[in-house]
Design an enzyme around this catalytic site. Structure first.
Site, PDB file in Angstrom:
ATOM      1  N   ASP A  97      -6.232   3.756  -1.173  1.00 14.18           N
ATOM      2  CA  ASP A  97      -6.279   3.788   0.289  1.00 14.18           C
ATOM      3  C   ASP A  97      -4.875   3.506   0.835  1.00 14.18           C
ATOM      4  OD1 ASP A  97      -7.129   3.453   2.942  1.00 14.18           O
ATOM      5  OD2 ASP A  97      -8.934   2.377   2.359  1.00 14.18           O
ATOM      6  N   ASP A 197      -5.570   6.165   5.711  1.00 16.22           N
ATOM      7  CA  ASP A 197      -6.072   5.390   6.835  1.00 16.22           C
ATOM      8  C   ASP A 197      -5.564   5.974   8.156  1.00 16.22           C
ATOM      9  OD1 ASP A 197      -7.427   2.745   7.532  1.00 16.22           O
ATOM     10  OD2 ASP A 197      -5.496   2.477   8.535  1.00 16.22           O
ATOM     11  N   GLU A 256      -8.947   9.680   7.034  1.00 14.52           N
ATOM     12  CA  GLU A 256      -9.818   9.049   8.013  1.00 14.52           C
ATOM     13  C   GLU A 256      -9.362   9.524   9.380  1.00 14.52           C
ATOM     14  OE1 GLU A 256     -11.118   4.616   9.525  1.00 14.52           O
ATOM     15  OE2 GLU A 256      -9.014   5.114   9.273  1.00 14.52           O
ATOM     16  N   HIS A 320     -16.912   0.330   5.458  1.00 10.92           N
ATOM     17  CA  HIS A 320     -16.572  -1.068   5.705  1.00 10.92           C
ATOM     18  C   HIS A 320     -16.320  -1.374   7.184  1.00 10.92           C
ATOM     19  CE1 HIS A 320     -12.878   1.141   5.583  1.00 10.92           C
ATOM     20  NE2 HIS A 320     -12.228   0.109   6.085  1.00 10.92           N
ATOM     21  N   ASP A 321     -16.426  -0.358   8.043  1.00  7.80           N
ATOM     22  CA  ASP A 321     -16.196  -0.575   9.472  1.00  7.80           C
ATOM     23  C   ASP A 321     -17.469  -0.468  10.301  1.00  7.80           C
ATOM     24  OD1 ASP A 321     -13.423  -0.827   9.154  1.00  7.80           O
ATOM     25  OD2 ASP A 321     -13.121   1.334   9.281  1.00  7.80           O
TER      26      ASP A 321
HETATM   27  C1  NOJ Z   1      -9.285   1.965   9.679  1.00 10.99           C
HETATM   28  C2  NOJ Z   1      -9.840   1.083   8.623  1.00 10.99           C
HETATM   29  O1  NOJ Z   1     -10.998   1.682   8.102  1.00 10.99           O
HETATM   30  C3  NOJ Z   1     -10.113  -0.257   9.269  1.00 10.99           C
HETATM   31  O2  NOJ Z   1     -10.808  -1.118   8.412  1.00 10.99           O
HETATM   32  C4  NOJ Z   1      -8.790  -0.852   9.684  1.00 10.99           C
HETATM   33  O3  NOJ Z   1      -9.033  -2.055  10.382  1.00 10.99           O
HETATM   34  C5  NOJ Z   1      -8.019   0.117  10.596  1.00 10.99           C
HETATM   35  N1  NOJ Z   1      -8.017   1.447  10.102  1.00 10.99           N
HETATM   36  C6  NOJ Z   1      -6.585  -0.311  10.714  1.00 10.99           C
HETATM   37  O4  NOJ Z   1      -5.908  -0.056   9.531  1.00 10.99           O
END
Ligand code: NOJ
Length: 522
Positions: A97, A197, A256, A320-321
């Site tokens: 990542d 990311d 992402e 994870h978000d």
């Molecule tokens: C996306 C990630 O999935 C998240 O967990 C992170 O807080 C933000 N980008 C900032 O890097």
């Protein structure tokens, strides 16, 4: 042969919570290596490991202070080498990542950059002179203005996540080249791909114009994020990354791209000159409804085929978000609860596209309540109207067994553990468990070219029955998922591959509430 990222099932590992090998309460790389056999046996073909690089952990590792080093919390460089070698022995691909939109404020680059305007690293970040922030761009975590004050230079720097994550200036040639070197460094070490990311944030409007106001589905304080991300230059970077990756063989670029418009995410995809996959998050926002999942899948297929017909679709239910799918679709009736989870499993693994499973989804792990004083996620400490609980509840330790601390660790883990009754050890030898079901469907998919590569035809106008047919070289596999409570009768003859809640008659098959039928047609 299709490229590996089209065929394989990806499994997302949140390293802090997967397996603690050294008894400090935090998951680590050795722990992941120990569990690779489990993943192989499950039928996983690739793992994506969330960041394990050196970091002060202001945003749980998404704030990197050295892109080339493993954080001691997760182990050593050698531990990563061992992980990679063992994964490859088992024929599991490894995706890492990369967080290249921002660094940690403790990164030596930023430490230099913030000292003075004429420091050689100054232009590696995004600055604006005071006395006021230059525009209305927002920090996504606090929903307050994203510009943070740097006293030394009397300037603002941009931080759309936390002030500890200053955003880099991709228009600076040296910074740009250095980021490409980071990519090459990990490719040389042998990784199989990258999850990038917030890749659509890399470039912001050069004139730093304010975003226009807009009422949107994902409010993010009601603005059209026209200027703070999604600038066309990012596609050139993607093309360059693609070229670098290609020079190392078949390496995947998975981005992402958070956007409230699925078409926009799809624009980042292009097998030859862009990303192989831009994450499709639409399932994360759907209610439990056959109709809505059908519409979402159809929209995604349409969007991604606009740029190139061989663009690869992808689906995911949790990460994870976001609140875990098993919590989003929780049913207070335990029998219905597991039926629902099995429907989600079949949908994820039989639609045309690359599936990503979030760790623990295969055993039905749910979000865990984390008391306020134990919350680690910066989002949990932002004030109203931000998500009050933050993202810790979906990041809790993997539940390996019914032992103390769920067999994740010998000691109290960094976040509280969930319901110990839901665990791998209990489910692994139980043929009726969700885990056994996942294994069965994964095996079916891994052995079926039709499910991996075949075309898809989605049935229209079937309400809560989500039905589709996969076809490949004359083979036909029909999938019926009854999301509704009303029975539905279908006429389908053939070899039943997966089933739940069905009555098979002479000519017709009745799909009861929450039924599944996967049938290889005669
Ligand atoms: C996306 C990630 O999935 C998240 O967990 C992170 O807080 C933000 N980008 C900032 O890097």
């Amino acid at each position: 042969m299709p490229e590996w990222w089209r065929e394989r099932v990806i499994y997302q590992i949140y390293p802090r919570s997967f397996k603690d090998s050294n008894g400090d309460g935090v998951g680590d790389l050795v722990g992941i290596t120990q569990k690779l056999d489990y993943l192989k046996d499950l039928g996983i073909g690739a793992i994506w490991i969330s960041p394990f690089f050196k970091s002060p952990q202001a945003d749980c590792g998404y704030d990197v202070s050295d892109y080339r080093a493993v954080d001691p919390m997760f182990g050593s460089d050698q531990d990563f080498e061992t992980l990679l070698a063992r994964a490859h022995e088992l024929d599991i691909k490894v995706i890492i990542d990369l967080v290249l939109n921002h660094t940690s404020c403790e990164h030596p680059w930023f430490q230099e950059a913030r000292k003075s305007k004429d420091n050689p690293k100054h232009d590696w970040y995004i600055w604006s002179d005071g006395p006021k922030p230059p525009n209305n761009w927002l920090c996504g975590f606090t929903l307050k203005n994203a510009w943070c004050w740097n006293e030394q230079t009397k300037e603002y720097y941009l931080g759309q996540f936390t002030p500890e994550q200053p955003e880099v200036n991709w228009r600076n040639k040296e910074l740009h080249d250095e980021m490409m070197n980071v990519l090459k460094f990990w490719l040389e070490r042998g990784v199989d791909g990258f999850r990038l990311d917030v890749v659509n944030f890399y470039f912001k409007d050069a004139q730093m114009r304010s975003n226009p106001r807009k009422i949107t589905r994902m409010p993010y304080m009601f603005m059209d994020h026209k200027y703070d991300r999604n600038q066309p230059e990012v596609l050139d970077v993607a093309a360059e990354m693609r070229q670098i990756c290609n020079s190392f063989g078949e390496r995947a670029l998975i981005g992402e791209v958070y956007a409230d418009d699925t078409d926009l995410a799809a624009q980042f995809q292009g097998n030859n000159d862009r990303l192989n996959i831009a994450y499709n998050f639409d399932f994360l926002y759907q209610e439990f409804s056959g109709e809505l999942f059908r519409k979402s899948a159809q929209k995604h297929y349409q969007s991604i085929s606009k740029y190139s017909s061989d663009n690869q679709p992808n689906f995911t239910l949790s990460n994870h978000d976001q609140v875990r799918a098993c919590t989003r679709y929780h049913d207070s009736n335990p029998a219905r609860d597991i039926l629902k989870q099995k429907i989600m499993c079949v949908m994820l693994l039989t639609l045309r596209g690359t599936p990503t499973i979030y760790y623990g989804e295969e055993i039905g792990m749910k979000n865990v309540k984390v008391p306020k004083h134990l919350r680690m996620d910066p989002v949990a400490h932002a004030s109203f109207p931000v998500n009050l609980f933050g993202r810790d509840p979906e990041r809790t330790p993997m539940q390996w067994s019914g032992a103390e601390f769920c067999g994740f660790s010998q000691t109290q883990p960094w976040l509280p553990v969930g319901d110990v009754k839901i665990n791998v050890e209990d489910q692994i030898n139980n043929p009726d468990s969700l885990l056994s079901f996942y294994k069965l469907v994964l095996k079916l998919r891994n052995e079926s070219r039709t499910l991996k590569e075949g075309n898809i035809n989605i049935m229209e106008g079937t309400g809560e029955l989500f039905g589709y047919r996969r076809t490949f070289e004359g083979e036909k596999i029909q999938v019926y998922l009854n999301f509704g409570n009303k029975p539905v009768v279908v006429s389908a003859k053939g070899k039943i591959l997966v089933q739940q809640e069905i009555d098979v008659g002479e000519e017709l098959i009745t799909l009861k509430a929450l039924a599944i039928l996967v049938i290889q047609r005669e």
